[in-house]
Scaffold this active site. Sequence first.
Site, PDB file in Angstrom:
ATOM      1  N   LYS A   1       0.856  -1.394  -0.028  1.00  0.00           N
ATOM      2  CA  LYS A   1       0.027   0.090  -0.071  1.00  0.00           C
ATOM      3  C   LYS A   1       0.804   1.498   0.053  1.00  0.00           C
ATOM      4  O   LYS A   1       1.847   1.281   0.308  1.00  0.00           O
ATOM      5  CB  LYS A   1      -1.001   0.125   1.077  1.00  0.00           C
ATOM      6  CG  LYS A   1      -1.983  -0.936   1.348  1.00  0.00           C
ATOM      7  CD  LYS A   1      -2.693  -0.826   2.684  1.00  0.00           C
ATOM      8  CE  LYS A   1      -4.018  -1.882   2.543  1.00  0.00           C
ATOM      9  NZ  LYS A   1      -5.023  -1.454   1.481  1.00  0.00           N
TER      10      LYS A   1
ATOM     11  N   ARG B   1     -10.471 -11.464   1.815  1.00  0.00           N
ATOM     12  CA  ARG B   1     -11.308 -12.502   0.997  1.00  0.00           C
ATOM     13  C   ARG B   1     -10.381 -13.877   1.058  1.00  0.00           C
ATOM     14  O   ARG B   1     -11.061 -14.991   1.259  1.00  0.00           O
ATOM     15  CB  ARG B   1     -11.766 -12.151  -0.239  1.00  0.00           C
ATOM     16  CG  ARG B   1     -10.441 -11.887  -1.248  1.00  0.00           C
ATOM     17  CD  ARG B   1     -10.766 -11.190  -2.620  1.00  0.00           C
ATOM     18  NE  ARG B   1     -11.108  -9.809  -2.135  1.00  0.00           N
ATOM     19  CZ  ARG B   1     -11.513  -8.813  -3.206  1.00  0.00           C
ATOM     20  NH1 ARG B   1     -11.803  -9.103  -4.394  1.00  0.00           N
ATOM     21  NH2 ARG B   1     -11.377  -7.264  -2.841  1.00  0.00           N
TER      22      ARG B   1
HETATM   23  N1  BES Z   1      -8.324  -3.576   4.275  1.00  0.00           N
HETATM   24  C1  BES Z   1      -8.201  -3.130   2.783  1.00  0.00           C
HETATM   25  C2  BES Z   1      -9.663  -2.460   2.588  1.00  0.00           C
HETATM   26  C3  BES Z   1      -9.761  -1.199   3.274  1.00  0.00           C
HETATM   27  C4  BES Z   1      -9.082  -0.185   2.648  1.00  0.00           C
HETATM   28  C5  BES Z   1     -10.376  -0.793   4.013  1.00  0.00           C
HETATM   29  C6  BES Z   1      -9.082   1.286   3.045  1.00  0.00           C
HETATM   30  C7  BES Z   1     -10.664   0.597   4.735  1.00  0.00           C
HETATM   31  C8  BES Z   1      -9.949   1.512   3.915  1.00  0.00           C
HETATM   32  C9  BES Z   1      -8.393  -4.661   2.007  1.00  0.00           C
HETATM   33  O1  BES Z   1      -7.567  -5.444   2.433  1.00  0.00           O
HETATM   34  C10 BES Z   1      -7.686  -4.024   0.666  1.00  0.00           C
HETATM   35  O2  BES Z   1      -6.512  -3.470   0.597  1.00  0.00           O
HETATM   36  N2  BES Z   1      -8.778  -3.992  -0.583  1.00  0.00           N
HETATM   37  C11 BES Z   1      -8.235  -3.560  -1.759  1.00  0.00           C
HETATM   38  C12 BES Z   1      -8.790  -4.440  -2.898  1.00  0.00           C
HETATM   39  C13 BES Z   1      -8.353  -4.574  -4.091  1.00  0.00           C
HETATM   40  C14 BES Z   1      -6.778  -4.916  -3.983  1.00  0.00           C
HETATM   41  C15 BES Z   1      -8.957  -5.106  -5.113  1.00  0.00           C
HETATM   42  C16 BES Z   1      -8.768  -2.184  -1.856  1.00  0.00           C
HETATM   43  O3  BES Z   1      -9.700  -1.747  -1.415  1.00  0.00           O
HETATM   44  O4  BES Z   1      -8.003  -1.429  -2.515  1.00  0.00           O
HETATM   45 MN    MN Z   2      -5.561  -5.434   1.790  1.00  0.00          MN
END
Ligand code: BES
Ligand code: MN
Length: 497
Positions: A279, A353
């Site tokens: 990230k 997931r």
């Molecule tokens: N934990 C995150 C989702 C999230 C991001 C929750 C920011 C709250 C605030 C999750 O694991 C994630 O990183 N999801 C990705 C999915 C994508 C790679 C398909 C996302 O939401 O960017």
């Molecule tokens: Mn994630």
Amino acid sequence: MEFNIKQGSLATIKTGCLVVGISEAKSLSGPAAELDKACNGQISAAVKQGDISGKAGQSLMLFGLPGISAQRLLLLGTGKDEPLSDRAYRKLVQKLSATLKDGGAADALLTLPSVAVKDRDLYSRTRLLVETLRESLYQFDQFKSQKASKPKLKKCLLWSANKAEADQLAKAISHGQAISDGTDLTRTLGNQPGNICTPSHLAKEARALAKAHKELEVEVLEEKDMKALGMGSLLSVSAGSAEPAKLIRFSYQGGKAKDKPHMLVGKGITFDTGGISLKPGLNMDEMKYDMCGAATVFGVVKAVVSLKLPINLVCLVAAAENMPSGTATKPGDIVTSMSGQTIEILNTDAEGRLVLCDALTYAERFKPASVVDIATLTGACIVALGSNVSGLMGNNEALVQKLLDAGKQADDRAWELPLYDEYQEQLDSPFADIANIGGPKAGTITAGCFLSRFTKAYPWAHLDIAGTAWISGGKDKGATGRPVPMLVQYLLDQAKA
Ligand code: BES
Ligand code: MN
Ligand code: ZN
């Protein structure tokens, strides 16, 4: 905070602070009118002089009124003379809480249950009152060497006109306190930093909870157990971390042995760096909140146990840390889930997931009546619904409706997103049975689609709490404890059915 019920004549009750609502109506009514009589019109005089008009949120503290035993009388504006919305009511209670918190009284008598709230009976608005007060009194200072000062206010008395009302109030207090105790636990687990709140820490907390309640059983599956079960998807997430994954199971038997259990499954990523699909740095600290689904499970379990609900409940917490390292899973890697389905991991940041799908397959062996998973699953959910409403999807209309209704009742709402077949194709992979991401469109729904491939054996719903589980940045930053109120309401409803 302690809550008790008080009956009797308002004017003669001894208390540090008596709180009475005043609307913008021409003349006083209810408790305000009764007290005005007792103090020879001092309240109506204050209104006449323009010290308070009844506008929502306005307040006026009066001291030592003749004919009134309370040390202080707090007049609280309730706005137009019509039932308040949930939001207006909550704002009013927050205002009251701020006033009382900084005030000098150690106890207060609230007549607020007599203020009307749209579509809420006495029980329901009193519960909202209790929960909102408790919410505003929560503090997280575990890591401050200078602890926050405790509010002087220790006791709230809720005034009831008669015995029948008192019974409603008693129920509202007991439910509201249990829900708030659960919510507080959820908030605290969420607020703890990732170096303290690891999967092992969650396992330890689970054992502690079970030790305190003999109706509760806990089992913790270790990585070797998960390997033996074939949980290649879950283990692919912890592969890059020095912290071992844990799959925690709570079992609570409040119903008959033959009753099928309701199940909750929580995403417990104790820190989500994104893994190799790292990230960006901005606000990455907030990914300590990526275990708020798990924390919700803890909170609900705590509430259900203390309410002694006559249901059976089995909960799973899939706890892991998502880190990049030489042993981490890489984009393009293919793993085999416990269900036998192979997964091409195109993005290691779509890890929620991956831990949930194996927990959801494991759930089958408990022959559940229903399964609800709770997860901070997608940033896309915040884009779609913002921070006030959780995303909801499922494979069973009745279950989805029950959760929507419970959310409304608990003022902790969700909104359904369509889990139509058309979206499933976005998960096609040229190399494996399924890909773990579905492209830029409808990210919350394709995440739901992914989970739906693992939940065919039972009625299932999925709550995406990415927007609602915590307040981001700013001075109010912190876990909200949502959706504990919604889920406890749902289980209260199941216990009644
Ligand atoms: N934990 C995150 C989702 C999230 C991001 C929750 C920011 C709250 C605030 C999750 O694991 C994630 O990183 N999801 C990705 C999915 C994508 C790679 C398909 C996302 O939401 O960017
Ligand atoms: Mn994630
Ligand atoms: Zn995540």
